[in-house]
Write a protein that holds these residues in place. Structure first.
Motif, mmCIF file in Angstrom:
data_model
loop_
_atom_site.group_PDB
_atom_site.id
_atom_site.type_symbol
_atom_site.label_atom_id
_atom_site.label_comp_id
_atom_site.label_asym_id
_atom_site.label_seq_id
_atom_site.Cartn_x
_atom_site.Cartn_y
_atom_site.Cartn_z
ATOM 1 N N LYS A 203 0.770 -1.255 -0.024
ATOM 2 C CA LYS A 203 -0.178 -0.074 0.167
ATOM 3 C C LYS A 203 0.857 1.476 -0.031
ATOM 4 O O LYS A 203 0.705 2.048 -0.744
ATOM 5 C CB LYS A 203 -0.980 0.177 1.252
ATOM 6 N N TRP A 206 2.501 1.476 -3.284
ATOM 7 C CA TRP A 206 1.573 2.208 -4.405
ATOM 8 C C TRP A 206 1.437 3.494 -4.424
ATOM 9 O O TRP A 206 1.412 4.181 -5.389
ATOM 10 C CB TRP A 206 0.349 1.202 -4.386
ATOM 11 N N ASN A 207 1.139 3.952 -3.257
ATOM 12 C CA ASN A 207 0.639 5.436 -3.015
ATOM 13 C C ASN A 207 1.806 6.279 -3.158
ATOM 14 O O ASN A 207 1.904 7.538 -3.497
ATOM 15 C CB ASN A 207 0.250 5.580 -1.614
ATOM 16 N N THR A 208 3.242 5.817 -3.251
ATOM 17 C CA THR A 208 4.447 6.846 -3.371
ATOM 18 C C THR A 208 4.339 6.960 -4.964
ATOM 19 O O THR A 208 4.940 7.797 -5.492
ATOM 20 C CB THR A 208 5.570 6.096 -3.016
ATOM 21 N N VAL A 210 1.704 7.634 -6.781
ATOM 22 C CA VAL A 210 0.318 8.439 -7.107
ATOM 23 C C VAL A 210 0.841 9.732 -6.469
ATOM 24 O O VAL A 210 1.009 10.011 -5.498
ATOM 25 C CB VAL A 210 -0.909 7.742 -6.498
ATOM 26 N N LYS A 212 -0.251 13.386 -4.992
ATOM 27 C CA LYS A 212 -1.096 13.789 -3.991
ATOM 28 C C LYS A 212 -2.705 13.975 -4.363
ATOM 29 O O LYS A 212 -3.569 13.682 -3.795
ATOM 30 C CB LYS A 212 -0.600 14.572 -2.762
ATOM 31 N N TYR A 215 -4.838 10.873 -5.098
ATOM 32 C CA TYR A 215 -5.036 9.933 -4.423
ATOM 33 C C TYR A 215 -6.577 9.468 -4.210
ATOM 34 O O TYR A 215 -6.812 8.337 -4.203
ATOM 35 C CB TYR A 215 -4.773 10.293 -2.934
ATOM 36 N N TYR A 218 -6.966 7.436 -7.535
ATOM 37 C CA TYR A 218 -5.945 6.115 -7.877
ATOM 38 C C TYR A 218 -5.412 5.761 -6.650
ATOM 39 O O TYR A 218 -4.594 4.771 -6.705
ATOM 40 C CB TYR A 218 -5.182 6.685 -9.157
ATOM 41 N N GLY A 219 -5.354 6.276 -5.440
ATOM 42 C CA GLY A 219 -4.702 5.960 -4.480
ATOM 43 C C GLY A 219 -5.140 4.316 -3.950
ATOM 44 O O GLY A 219 -5.958 4.032 -4.583
ATOM 45 N N PHE A 220 -4.409 3.800 -3.252
ATOM 46 C CA PHE A 220 -4.953 2.357 -2.955
ATOM 47 C C PHE A 220 -6.282 2.160 -2.480
ATOM 48 O O PHE A 220 -6.790 1.348 -2.778
ATOM 49 C CB PHE A 220 -3.744 1.730 -1.865
ATOM 50 N N GLU A 221 -6.576 3.056 -1.461
ATOM 51 C CA GLU A 221 -8.076 3.093 -0.839
ATOM 52 C C GLU A 221 -9.216 3.024 -2.038
ATOM 53 O O GLU A 221 -10.301 2.823 -1.772
ATOM 54 C CB GLU A 221 -8.057 3.995 0.082
#
Length: 237
Positions: A203, A206-208, A210, A212, A215, A218-221
């Motif tokens: 997680k 992945w977020n690194t 995307v 900010k 998020y 396209y962020g993990f959540e």
């Protein structure tokens, strides 16, 4: 067919070491009034952009439906099984990017990479490099890592399992007392910050990738659609 693919330094190191054999690549939705979904008929199953405010399908005389004509667009795979991918990574051109007082003995070496062939770092190289060039600008002739696509499929990001995370390059670390934690590499976190399961580490990874401001989409959540690309490292022909 040979095609380029970009990886950051940590991922190139994981590929060279055989720790990364899969990558997930974002599938972006092209239309604000459409959803990404699987569509299946007698011709098979495929991923499509499906208009979400479309009228009910209407059968036409030629056998098509109005739905398929105006409200659906197939999403093509970025790669096919058997494709050869040449890895673009952080690099420099020794004829242009070394400091004037550099004492590096480069010989016939035209390119230097942020990660060497053994996945090790050489501090003296960093000292003598005037600038590193981003992977997106690396020419094909400089490529030294080649991958063959073994499989490719589409799925939602949160379908990933712990075993999949390890194939993505997440590593397992242990210390006295059999405490096990996970990260892309030890430099990514201090020991006490490292997650205790592969999924949490993925997680963060992945977020690194995307921005900010993306998020929410396209962020993990957000659980976006992704291409899951499995590959095998091959020798340069």
């Amino acid at each position: 067919m040979e095609k380029p693919i970009l990886f950051n330094t940590a991922m190139v190191q994981a590929i060279i070491e055989g720790k990364k054999i899969v990558t997930r690549r974002l599938i972006k939705n092209k239309y604000p009034n459409a959803d990404i979904r699987f569509f299946e008929n007698k011709y098979g199953k495929r991923l499509v952009h499906m208009q979400n405010d479309a009228p009910e399908p209407v059968k036409l005389e030629n056998g098509w439906t109005r739905h398929s004509l105006i409200a659906m667009e197939e999403i093509n795979k970025p790669y096919q099984v058997g494709d050869i991918l040449y890895v673009r990574e952080t690099w420099c051109d020794t004829s242009k990017d070394l400091k004037e007082d550099s004492e590096l003995e480069i010989g016939d070496c035209k390119y230097i990479f942020k990660v060497d062939d053994l996945g090790e770092k050489h501090p003296i190289v960093d000292i003598d490099i005037k600038r590193w060039r981003p992977s997106i600008h690396m020419p094909k002739e400089a490529a030294r890592v080649f991958l063959r696509v073994i499989s490719i499929r589409a799925e939602r990001l949160q379908e990933i399992q712990d075993s999949d995370c390890l194939k993505e390059g997440i590593r397992e670390y242990s210390k006295a007392g059999n405490v096990i934690k996970y990260a892309v590499n030890e430099e990514q976190f201090h020991w006490f910050d490292m997650p205790r399961n592969p999924l949490e580490a993925f997680k963060i990874l992945w977020n690194t990738t995307v921005k900010k401001d993306a998020y929410k989409e396209y962020g993990f959540e957000a659980n976006p659609w992704v291409w899951v690309i499995e590959f095998k490292k091959v020798d340069k022909e």
